[in-house]
Design an enzyme around this catalytic site. Structure first.
Site, short mmCIF file in Angstrom:
data_model
loop_
_atom_site.label_atom_id
_atom_site.label_comp_id
_atom_site.label_asym_id
_atom_site.label_seq_id
_atom_site.Cartn_x
_atom_site.Cartn_y
_atom_site.Cartn_z
N LYS A 1 15.94 21.68 -11.86
CA LYS A 1 15.22 20.42 -12.08
C LYS A 1 16.03 19.37 -12.83
O LYS A 1 16.76 19.68 -13.76
CB LYS A 1 13.93 20.68 -12.89
CG LYS A 1 12.85 21.43 -12.15
CD LYS A 1 12.29 20.67 -10.94
CE LYS A 1 11.39 19.53 -11.36
NZ LYS A 1 10.14 20.01 -11.97
N HIS B 1 0.83 -1.22 0.00
CA HIS B 1 0.00 0.00 0.00
C HIS B 1 0.86 1.27 0.00
O HIS B 1 0.42 2.31 0.48
CB HIS B 1 -0.96 0.04 1.20
CG HIS B 1 -1.70 -1.23 1.42
ND1 HIS B 1 -2.92 -1.50 0.86
CD2 HIS B 1 -1.36 -2.35 2.13
CE1 HIS B 1 -3.33 -2.72 1.22
NE2 HIS B 1 -2.39 -3.26 1.98
#
Ligand code: ARG
Length: 488
Positions: free
Chosen positions: A303, A176
């Site tokens: 980035k 999960h």
């Protein structure tokens, strides 16, 4: 491959009459409308089958000569003409003509120019474009499936070798996307090696259903001529001629199987890609993609973006779509051939190329990936990951697992509430939750113990993973060695 040579229609019937001479024969008086020509043409994509079409035609010509349906002289002329066409296609000088609809008619029309109408006109003896295209497709699928198998095994090889470097790198395993239990990075990547091992098997397996040669099935019912179908089947590397002429021209189930295996493999690649995306975030910080496999931002100088795995993830959608497309094309077609089936090619070609390229860039991305073992270790140094081991210690003391689970759940709640590290609990602390605890938490459970305790087959103990690793390595080398050397 987009066809830029197609003209825009300029009204109904526009351009009819300017079409090149087709090979429909005496039944036709009028010419095809230009819009229909554009609509029905497939040459801008089925030219990818050219090589296979020429091989099929050469085998057919040889067989026709062997059974006496054409002369040895015609056979030589046809083989020579087909070789010239192959050379022109190879060097880019072949004049593909959309007015000639598809690859089969482009080749035949060129053959007429090279060897003359009479000789060229004998090649189609006992053959239809229906068995021709089915044969081309089977040959194409055999090649791309083998190339796919090789690409998959090569990526798998990279994963296995990267796993070998990280037998002692520990990170949390997740369920999960919540931290669950500690695992070795080698164990994690060998999970993908197992998945890709099955993907490779699926490719090999589907090729066992490409062993029958459709050629000689004619339009649908076979031929009145004494063709030797064993001759062409053997020449093209098939085991036997197909058993039923109608099935041979009507079926695309193996093509569907290829699309399905490609979609499954792309989905597995997409999951690996998703982990690279996630793991390279500042939040995880588990890995860094090499400069060669990432891109910058045109605006934000800081980035470094994981575009390569993102595109692999995105392209899995195409592979799924391609499968659905052909399933929809086929689902209500009466036997045998229907022109709808021409729509099989673009999805097949697209999935083949998408899978090939995705495998290649993922292999490179994994190979050059920098692993931040400290960040992984820090994430794995979470006492809560040891809760299962506390419960299993109670099981060894004879406590039913459900009862142990309940007691340890209360311990976890206690630790969260009091902001305590699970490992700081003494034997007495633990006994307040269950009398069967006979040692302190630190004595019962540790990261090392959590890993080494899992010696069960398939578990994450060092020896177990090392053994799995050498098995996977040997298996991969053997499977790569078994492939022939044909390239897509
Ligand atoms: N271009 C066609 C295809 O890909 C070839 C077979 C055409 N046969 C026919 N009877 N129209 O399906």
């Amino acid at each position: 491959m987009a066809d830029t040579s197609q003209k825009k229609p300029s009204g109904p019937g526009a351009g009819a009459g300017e079409a090149s001479e087709k090979l429909w024969g005496g039944r036709f008086e009028g010419r095809t409308d230009a819009a229909v020509e554009r609509f029905t043409a497939s040459i801008h994509f089925d030219r990818a089958l050219a090589h296979f079409d020429l091989r099929g035609s050469a085998a057919h010509a040889r067989m026709l000569a062997a059974v006496g349906l054409i002369s040895a002289g015609d056979e030589r002329a046809l083989i020579d003409g087909l070789a010239q066409i192959a050379a022109q296609i190879e060097d880019g000088s072949f004049p593909f003509d959309p007015a000639l609809e598809d690859i089969h008619m482009n080749v035949e029309s060129r053959l007429r120019e090279i060897v003359g109408v009479d000789v060229a006109g004998r090649l189609h003896t006992g053959r239809s474009r229906n068995d021709q295209v089915a044969t081309d497709l089977a040959l194409y699928l055999r090649d791309v499936s083998e190339a796919a198998e090789r690409g998959i095994l090569e990526l798998r090889g990279v994963l296995i070798e990267r796993a070998a470097e990280h037998l002692d790198t520990v990170l949390p395993g997740y369920t999960h996307l919540q931290r669950a239990q500690p695992v070795r990075l080698a164990h994690h990547w060998l999970a993908f090696a197992e998945m890709f091992g099955r993907d490779a098997s699926r490719q090999r397996n589907l090729r066992s259903r490409l062993s029958d040669c459709p050629l000689g099935s004619g339009a649908l019912a076979g031929s009145t001529l004494a063709l030797d179908r064993h001759h062409t089947a053997a020449a093209l590397g098939f085991d036997a001629p197909s058993a039923n002429s109608m099935d041979a021209v009507a079926s695309r189930d193996v093509a569907l199987e290829f699309l399905s295996t490609a979609a499954i493999c792309m989905v597995q690649l997409s999951r690996l890609a998703e982990e690279l995306v996630l793991w390279s975030t500042a939040e995880f910080g588990f890995v860094e993609l090499s400069d060669a496999y990432s891109t910058g931002s045109s605006l934000m100088p800081q980035k470094k973006n994981p575009d390569v795995p993102e595109l692999v993830r995105g392209k899995s959608g195409r592979a799924i779509g391609n499968l659905v497309t052909l399933l929809c094309v086929m689902k209500a077609l009466p036997l045998t051939y229907n022109r709808d089936m021409q729509e099989d090619k673009e999805p097949i070609f697209d999935s083949a190329v998408t899978l090939r390229d995705s495998l290649e860039v993922m292999a490179g991305a994994i190979q050059t990936l920098r692993v931040n073992t400290e960040r992984m270790a820090a994430a794995a140094d979470d006492a809560m990951l040891l809760a299962t081991d506390l419960a299993e210690a109670l099981v060894l003391a004879g406590v039913p697992f459900r009862e142990a689970h309940e007691a340890v759940g209360q311990i976890v709640r206690h630790c969260i509430g009091k902001e305590l590290d699970l490992r700081s609990l003494t034997r007495e602390d633990l006994q307040a939750f269950h009398a069967s605890f006979s040692a302190s938490a630190a004595e019962i459970a540790s990261l090392e113990g959590a890993l080494e305790g899992r010696k069960v087959t398939g578990g994450t103990a060092r020896g177990t993973v090392a053994e799995a690793l050498s098995k996977a390595r040997a298996d991969n080398a053997r499977r790569l060695g078994e492939l022939s050397n044909g390239e897509l």
